[in-house]
Design an enzyme around this catalytic site. Structure first.
Site, PDB file in Angstrom:
ATOM      1  N   SER A  21      17.462 -76.071  21.990  1.00 52.74           N
ATOM      2  CA  SER A  21      16.293 -75.285  21.461  1.00 52.74           C
ATOM      3  C   SER A  21      14.824 -75.853  22.370  1.00 52.74           C
ATOM      4  O   SER A  21      14.878 -77.006  23.067  1.00 52.74           O
ATOM      5  CB  SER A  21      15.914 -75.600  20.253  1.00 52.74           C
ATOM      6  OG  SER A  21      15.725 -76.970  19.611  1.00 52.74           O
ATOM      7  N   VAL A  69      22.476 -88.760  20.045  1.00 46.95           N
ATOM      8  CA  VAL A  69      21.937 -89.907  21.141  1.00 46.95           C
ATOM      9  C   VAL A  69      21.693 -91.122  20.543  1.00 46.95           C
ATOM     10  O   VAL A  69      21.662 -92.069  20.941  1.00 46.95           O
ATOM     11  CB  VAL A  69      20.879 -89.643  21.933  1.00 46.95           C
ATOM     12  CG1 VAL A  69      20.963 -88.304  22.739  1.00 46.95           C
ATOM     13  CG2 VAL A  69      19.631 -89.059  21.200  1.00 46.95           C
ATOM     14  N   TYR A 159       6.815 -91.301  14.579  1.00 48.67           N
ATOM     15  CA  TYR A 159       6.807 -90.500  15.897  1.00 48.67           C
ATOM     16  C   TYR A 159       5.989 -91.251  16.956  1.00 48.67           C
ATOM     17  O   TYR A 159       6.698 -91.366  18.232  1.00 48.67           O
ATOM     18  CB  TYR A 159       6.438 -89.054  15.838  1.00 48.67           C
ATOM     19  CG  TYR A 159       6.575 -88.231  17.087  1.00 48.67           C
ATOM     20  CD1 TYR A 159       7.927 -87.618  17.116  1.00 48.67           C
ATOM     21  CD2 TYR A 159       5.526 -87.930  17.740  1.00 48.67           C
ATOM     22  CE1 TYR A 159       7.902 -86.838  18.378  1.00 48.67           C
ATOM     23  CE2 TYR A 159       5.605 -87.009  18.922  1.00 48.67           C
ATOM     24  CZ  TYR A 159       6.910 -86.542  19.207  1.00 48.67           C
ATOM     25  OH  TYR A 159       7.179 -85.632  19.995  1.00 48.67           O
ATOM     26  N   LYS A 163       7.408 -92.809  20.894  1.00 46.28           N
ATOM     27  CA  LYS A 163       7.098 -92.260  21.999  1.00 46.28           C
ATOM     28  C   LYS A 163       6.094 -93.380  22.675  1.00 46.28           C
ATOM     29  O   LYS A 163       6.513 -93.435  23.847  1.00 46.28           O
ATOM     30  CB  LYS A 163       6.151 -91.061  21.878  1.00 46.28           C
ATOM     31  CG  LYS A 163       7.112 -89.669  21.076  1.00 46.28           C
ATOM     32  CD  LYS A 163       8.238 -89.459  22.181  1.00 46.28           C
ATOM     33  CE  LYS A 163       9.056 -88.195  21.490  1.00 46.28           C
ATOM     34  NZ  LYS A 163      10.043 -87.767  22.487  1.00 46.28           N
ATOM     35  N   THR A 195       6.709 -73.326  21.385  1.00 45.39           N
ATOM     36  CA  THR A 195       8.189 -73.443  20.875  1.00 45.39           C
ATOM     37  C   THR A 195       8.380 -72.923  19.555  1.00 45.39           C
ATOM     38  O   THR A 195       7.379 -72.566  18.840  1.00 45.39           O
ATOM     39  CB  THR A 195       8.946 -74.851  21.005  1.00 45.39           C
ATOM     40  OG1 THR A 195       8.207 -75.626  20.127  1.00 45.39           O
ATOM     41  CG2 THR A 195       8.509 -75.242  22.652  1.00 45.39           C
TER      42      THR A 195
END
Length: 252
Positions: A21, A69, A159, A163, A195
């Site tokens: 996606s 992952v 988050y 990152k 998105t």
């Protein structure tokens, strides 16, 4: 080789994670349009199959592999399947990622750790698995975030930490592998892009992007083009760097 030829990926094989996606779809399609066969990894098979159709519509081969992952063994399996089916690995785009907006004092240990496991550790495990197969050198592109460099004013500590860690990982792997293995490692730091994820929060995001110099959110193809640049011979003298693609959010 002309300057436009430097952006071609003919004969190359790429792996794109998080390809079911959003930005991963645009990245996979763009790499295929540039000539690469593309292995697509994510947890959602239905979305991966849709992306494979887009890849194959360009005339390139697509491979679908269900993968988390955060599991190093699953990353190794994805690389092995790619080599077995497509013959080689030249490019990896570490795009898989998760995150949520939650105050730091309300986020429990398991949720925080899961974000780090997928976003940061997952990029590391995929990079390491691919490096073993990149016998002729290659390019790894880590999809970080502008939140590694600034804040958008919303509570996203896990988050942002993950990152930010990706940028350090990018620099270190570039230093370790660029000369020794001929593998360039770079990152992109995207801002807000159109998105299905941002569609659900479009009103609040529209207010945020008034801070950006370009005063709009980005289109997925605009990020995909930046990834193509870093994946291709056009960026052959660039490694260990972060390309910010945020419409000027960080400087607005």
């Amino acid at each position: 080789m002309s300057v436009l030829d430097k952006f071609r990926l003919d004969g190359k094989v790429a792996i794109v994670t998080g390809a079911s996606s959003g930005l991963g779809v645009a990245i996979a399609r763009t790499l295929a349009e540039a000539g690469a066969d593309v292995a697509l990894g994510a947890r959602r098979l239905q979305g991966l199959r849709r992306t494979r159709a887009l890849v194959e519509a360009t005339g390139r081969r697509g491979l679908v592999a269900q993968v988390d992952v955060a599991d190093a063994e699953q990353c190794r399996r994805l690389v092995a399947e790619t080599v077995g089916e497509l013959g080689r690995v030249d490019i990896v785009v570490n795009n898989a990622g998760i995150g949520e907006i939650v105050p730091a004092l309300k986020q429990d240990r398991a949720d925080f750790q899961r974000v780090l496991d997928v976003n940061l550790s997952g990029a590391h495990w995929m990079a390491c698995a691919a490096a073993q197969a990149m016998t002729d050198g290659g390019s790894i592109v880590n999809v970080a975030s502008m939140l590694a460099l600034t804040t958008a004013g919303s509570p996203q500590a896990a988050y942002a930490a993950s990152k930010s860690g990706m940028l350090g990982l990018t620099r270190d792997l570039a230093h370790e592998w660029s000369q020794r293995r001929g593998i360039r490692v770079n990152a992109v730091a995207p801002g807000y892009f159109a998105t299905e994820l941002t569609d659900a929060h479009l009103e609040s995001i529209d207010l945020l992007v008034q801070r950006a110099a370009l005063r709009r959110i980005g289109e997925p193809d605009e990020l995909a083009a930046a990834v193509l640049f870093l994946a291709s011979p056009a960026s052959s003298y660039i490694t260990g760097e972060t390309l910010v693609v945020d419409g000027g959010f960080a400087v607005g």
